[in-house]
Motif scaffolding. Structure first.
Motif, PDB file in Angstrom:
ATOM      1  N   VAL A  98      21.622  89.865  41.303  1.00 28.57           N
ATOM      2  CA  VAL A  98      21.226  89.102  42.486  1.00 28.57           C
ATOM      3  C   VAL A  98      22.145  87.899  42.681  1.00 28.57           C
ATOM      4  N   ALA A  99      22.455  87.191  41.611  1.00 23.28           N
ATOM      5  CA  ALA A  99      23.318  86.008  41.733  1.00 23.28           C
ATOM      6  C   ALA A  99      24.683  86.380  42.300  1.00 23.28           C
ATOM      7  N   LEU A 100      25.285  87.439  41.767  1.00 18.51           N
ATOM      8  CA  LEU A 100      26.632  87.796  42.202  1.00 18.51           C
ATOM      9  C   LEU A 100      26.648  88.467  43.569  1.00 18.51           C
ATOM     10  N   LEU A 101      25.607  89.261  43.889  1.00 20.72           N
ATOM     11  CA  LEU A 101      25.548  89.863  45.221  1.00 20.72           C
ATOM     12  C   LEU A 101      25.286  88.820  46.305  1.00 20.72           C
ATOM     13  N   ALA A 102      24.687  87.709  45.925  1.00 29.08           N
ATOM     14  CA  ALA A 102      24.500  86.628  46.896  1.00 29.08           C
ATOM     15  C   ALA A 102      25.821  85.950  47.230  1.00 29.08           C
ATOM     16  N   LEU A 103      26.801  86.084  46.335  1.00 25.55           N
ATOM     17  CA  LEU A 103      28.077  85.408  46.512  1.00 25.55           C
ATOM     18  C   LEU A 103      29.187  86.327  47.011  1.00 25.55           C
ATOM     19  N   ALA A 104      29.187  87.568  46.546  1.00 24.12           N
ATOM     20  CA  ALA A 104      30.276  88.496  46.870  1.00 24.12           C
ATOM     21  C   ALA A 104      29.741  89.721  47.589  1.00 24.12           C
ATOM     22  N   ARG A 105      30.424  90.115  48.632  1.00 22.82           N
ATOM     23  CA  ARG A 105      30.018  91.283  49.411  1.00 22.82           C
ATOM     24  C   ARG A 105      31.147  92.310  49.424  1.00 22.82           C
ATOM     25  N   GLN A 106      30.907  93.414  50.085  1.00 28.34           N
ATOM     26  CA  GLN A 106      31.889  94.495  50.125  1.00 28.34           C
ATOM     27  C   GLN A 106      33.250  93.969  50.570  1.00 28.34           C
ATOM     28  N   GLY A 107      34.285  94.374  49.810  1.00 27.22           N
ATOM     29  CA  GLY A 107      35.637  93.942  50.115  1.00 27.22           C
ATOM     30  C   GLY A 107      36.021  92.620  49.484  1.00 27.22           C
ATOM     31  N   GLU A 108      35.102  92.028  48.715  1.00 24.67           N
ATOM     32  CA  GLU A 108      35.402  90.745  48.085  1.00 24.67           C
ATOM     33  C   GLU A 108      35.593  90.924  46.579  1.00 24.67           C
ATOM     34  N   HIS A 109      35.855  89.821  45.889  1.00 21.93           N
ATOM     35  CA  HIS A 109      36.434  89.897  44.547  1.00 21.93           C
ATOM     36  C   HIS A 109      35.795  88.878  43.612  1.00 21.93           C
ATOM     37  N   LEU A 110      35.650  89.261  42.334  1.00 26.22           N
ATOM     38  CA  LEU A 110      35.146  88.386  41.285  1.00 26.22           C
ATOM     39  C   LEU A 110      36.176  88.301  40.167  1.00 26.22           C
ATOM     40  N   VAL A 111      36.187  87.185  39.460  1.00 24.22           N
ATOM     41  CA  VAL A 111      36.966  87.042  38.232  1.00 24.22           C
ATOM     42  C   VAL A 111      35.975  86.800  37.109  1.00 24.22           C
ATOM     43  N   ALA A 112      36.072  87.600  36.041  1.00 22.91           N
ATOM     44  CA  ALA A 112      35.075  87.526  34.973  1.00 22.91           C
ATOM     45  C   ALA A 112      35.726  87.631  33.605  1.00 22.91           C
ATOM     46  N   SER A 113      35.029  87.124  32.626  1.00 28.14           N
ATOM     47  CA  SER A 113      35.469  87.219  31.236  1.00 28.14           C
ATOM     48  C   SER A 113      35.507  88.674  30.790  1.00 28.14           C
ATOM     49  N   SER A 114      36.459  88.998  29.932  1.00 27.12           N
ATOM     50  CA  SER A 114      36.575  90.360  29.400  1.00 27.12           C
ATOM     51  C   SER A 114      35.721  90.570  28.163  1.00 27.12           C
ATOM     52  N   THR A 115      34.971  89.544  27.725  1.00 28.53           N
ATOM     53  CA  THR A 115      34.187  89.652  26.491  1.00 28.53           C
ATOM     54  C   THR A 115      32.692  89.567  26.764  1.00 28.53           C
TER      55      THR A 115
ATOM     56  N   GLN B  12      33.563  75.296  53.226  1.00 30.55           N
ATOM     57  CA  GLN B  12      34.381  76.403  53.737  1.00 30.55           C
ATOM     58  C   GLN B  12      33.444  77.439  54.368  1.00 30.55           C
ATOM     59  N   PRO B  13      32.895  77.123  55.517  1.00 24.13           N
ATOM     60  CA  PRO B  13      31.862  77.987  56.100  1.00 24.13           C
ATOM     61  C   PRO B  13      32.332  79.407  56.381  1.00 24.13           C
ATOM     62  N   GLN B  14      33.632  79.590  56.641  1.00 27.16           N
ATOM     63  CA  GLN B  14      34.120  80.931  56.937  1.00 27.16           C
ATOM     64  C   GLN B  14      34.039  81.837  55.717  1.00 27.16           C
ATOM     65  N   ARG B  15      34.049  81.262  54.519  1.00 27.60           N
ATOM     66  CA  ARG B  15      33.939  82.058  53.297  1.00 27.60           C
ATOM     67  C   ARG B  15      32.514  82.516  53.028  1.00 27.60           C
ATOM     68  N   TRP B  16      31.544  81.780  53.549  1.00 25.53           N
ATOM     69  CA  TRP B  16      30.145  82.006  53.164  1.00 25.53           C
ATOM     70  C   TRP B  16      29.263  82.209  54.396  1.00 25.53           C
ATOM     71  N   PRO B  17      29.559  83.228  55.220  1.00 26.82           N
ATOM     72  CA  PRO B  17      28.766  83.429  56.433  1.00 26.82           C
ATOM     73  C   PRO B  17      27.299  83.714  56.157  1.00 26.82           C
ATOM     74  N   GLN B  18      26.981  84.251  54.959  1.00 26.83           N
ATOM     75  CA  GLN B  18      25.586  84.529  54.639  1.00 26.83           C
ATOM     76  C   GLN B  18      24.744  83.249  54.593  1.00 26.83           C
ATOM     77  N   PHE B  19      25.397  82.110  54.391  1.00 29.67           N
ATOM     78  CA  PHE B  19      24.681  80.836  54.342  1.00 29.67           C
ATOM     79  C   PHE B  19      24.915  79.984  55.581  1.00 29.67           C
ATOM     80  N   THR B  20      26.057  80.165  56.236  1.00 31.46           N
ATOM     81  CA  THR B  20      26.462  79.223  57.287  1.00 31.46           C
ATOM     82  C   THR B  20      26.379  79.797  58.697  1.00 31.46           C
ATOM     83  N   GLU B  21      26.028  81.078  58.819  1.00 32.17           N
ATOM     84  CA  GLU B  21      25.816  81.674  60.135  1.00 32.17           C
ATOM     85  C   GLU B  21      24.356  82.078  60.301  1.00 32.17           C
TER      86      GLU B  21
END
Length: 435
Positions: free
Chosen positions: A93-110, A233-242
């Motif tokens: 839920v936390a990550l789906l609230a932030l990233a949507r289809q076509g977007e990208h995450l950076v995460a630890s490999s461990t 940066q409202p254009q990055r986060w339309p789920q919150f700013t639109e």
């Protein structure tokens, strides 16, 4: 109001909304109901439109869960929390609230094996790409950033490698890139590590583990620490700013903003509502009862962990111990900087002879063979044949351990008994009799 001005142990016992305790019971009651009565047509309309607070249906929350959320908010000095049916659900839920289809995450490999599966397999199915990096290599975090990156994700204390990354360094890079830093603080918990003090914006937990502490109930939680401004940066986060059409075109950032967690309003109203990772009121109360003794349990676990690490480091059949107490130099110094209140009870060790692993695991009598951590009982598991069984040798190496690695989760037993159990399990097997 029991807030951050009170000590951690006081908050563990006392924090939470007393309004959920209708008849003033001392213990938090279990509100075992599916739905809630509205005062009027107008009241029902306004609750659904987010104009008023109120309970709707237990899929998205219940009064027992509310106490847990408020207690976790107080423990982490956050602005809001959202409890879920499992730790995995909290990460989803936390990550789906932030990233949507076509977007990208950076995460630890461990990361924990289940989280790795989520990021590299299921999220890939959703069209969300993840770059895995060495959590100790700050330049690798920086190099992985893309224009469509939406979050950094790491564990504050690795499972099963017990590594501690430079949280402040990773947070600085995330914030320079304009994205939030999400930290899984399951193993350390707020009692040992306040991730907000080190740059985290969102904390996630498998409350099943040390928070609950008794291995009896699944639960997870997301805590918005109130430090990331999505409005910059409202254009990055339309789920919150639109406008959010399902609640009357409310702009969540305008209505709730940073202080009232537009992030978790969106997560609850959309993701929890649609996907249904609900926390039962019984499990919420079970986790609350565990939190009441969190500091007491972790103080004992920390002392026992130190004794176990010291024993394993000196054992001739152990080639490596994965825990900051077994390290020297920068790794130990970094862990001591972040973990000022004690040592988490998750560690692992490599048996010098990989062929001896089954005998050592089966030889343990007090350590229960189970795929869990954070229990009052000490636990053992062999990650490469269980939680990480589908990993190749290369993936295991990238995750920081091998097929000879055995993970322990330290419980509340007398440390002398645990050391004796390890001693007999690690003893050299007798030589076979000749013919």
């Amino acid at each position: 109001m029991i807030g951050p001005s009170f000590g951690s142990s006081t908050r563990q016992v006392r924090a939470g909304d007393s309004a959920a305790r209708g008849h003033r019971p001392v213990a938090v009651p279990i509100h075992q109901t599916a739905a809630y009565e509205f005062d009027s047509w107008e009241h029902a309309r306004d609750v659904f439109a987010l104009r008023q607070k109120g309970d709707i249906y237990s899929r998205t929350g219940n009064p027992t869960q509310l106490v847990l959320e408020e207690r976790l908010t107080a423990l982490d000095d956050g602005v809001a929390a959202l409890a879920t049916g499992s730790g995995q659900a909290a990460v989803v839920v936390a990550l789906l609230a932030l990233a949507r289809q076509g977007e990208h995450l950076v995460a630890s490999s461990t990361l924990y094996g289940g989280t790795m599966d989520l990021l590299t397999d299921t999220f890939a199915d959703f069209g969300i790409d993840t770059t895995l990096v060495d959590p100790l290599d700050l330049e690798a975090w920086r190099a992985a950033i893309r224009p469509n990156t939406r979050a950094f994700f790491a564990e504050s204390f690795g499972n099963p490698t017990a590594s501690v990354p430079d949280l402040c360094g990773i947070a600085d890079i995330a914030h320079q890139a304009g994205v939030p830093f999400v930290v899984d603080n399951t193993v350390a918990t707020p009692a040992l590590l306040q991730v907000k003090e080190h740059g985290a914006d969102i904390a996630v937990y498998s409350a099943t583990k040390h928070l609950g502490g008794h291995g009896s109930s699944l639960a997870g939680a997301i805590v918005d620490l109130g430090t990331f401004d999505f409005g910059k940066q409202p254009q990055r986060w339309p789920q919150f700013t639109e406008p959010f059409s399902r609640v009357g075109d409310v702009v969540l950032w305008e209505r709730f903003g940073q202080e009232n967690s537009a992030l978790l309003v969106y997560a609850r109203t959309k993701l929890v509502h649609d996907l249904g990772p609900s926390l039962s009121p019984f499990n919420a109360r079970d986790i609350l009862m565990g939190i009441e003794t969190l500091t007491v349990r972790l103080e004992r676990i920390s002392r026992t962990t130190a004794a176990v690490v010291h024993y394993l480091v000196q054992h001739p059949r152990v080639s490596r111990v994965h825990h900051p107490l077994a390290e020297a130099g920068a790794g130990r110094e970094r862990a001591e900087h972040y973990l000022k209140h004690g040592w988490p009870g998750v560690l692992s060790f490599d048996v010098a002879d990989e062929a001896a692993v089954p005998g050592v695991v089966d030889g343990l009598e007090l350590f229960t063979l189970a795929a869990n951590i954070g229990d009052v009982r000490s636990l053992v598991i062999h990650p490469s044949t269980t939680t990480h069984s589908h990993f190749t040798d290369e993936q295991l190496n990238r995750a920081g351990f091998s097929r000879s690695t055995i993970r322990l989760s330290i419980g509340l037993e007398d440390h002398e008994d645990l050391l004796a159990d390890l001693d007999q399990a690690l003893a050299e097997p007798p030589e076979p009799h000749g013919r």
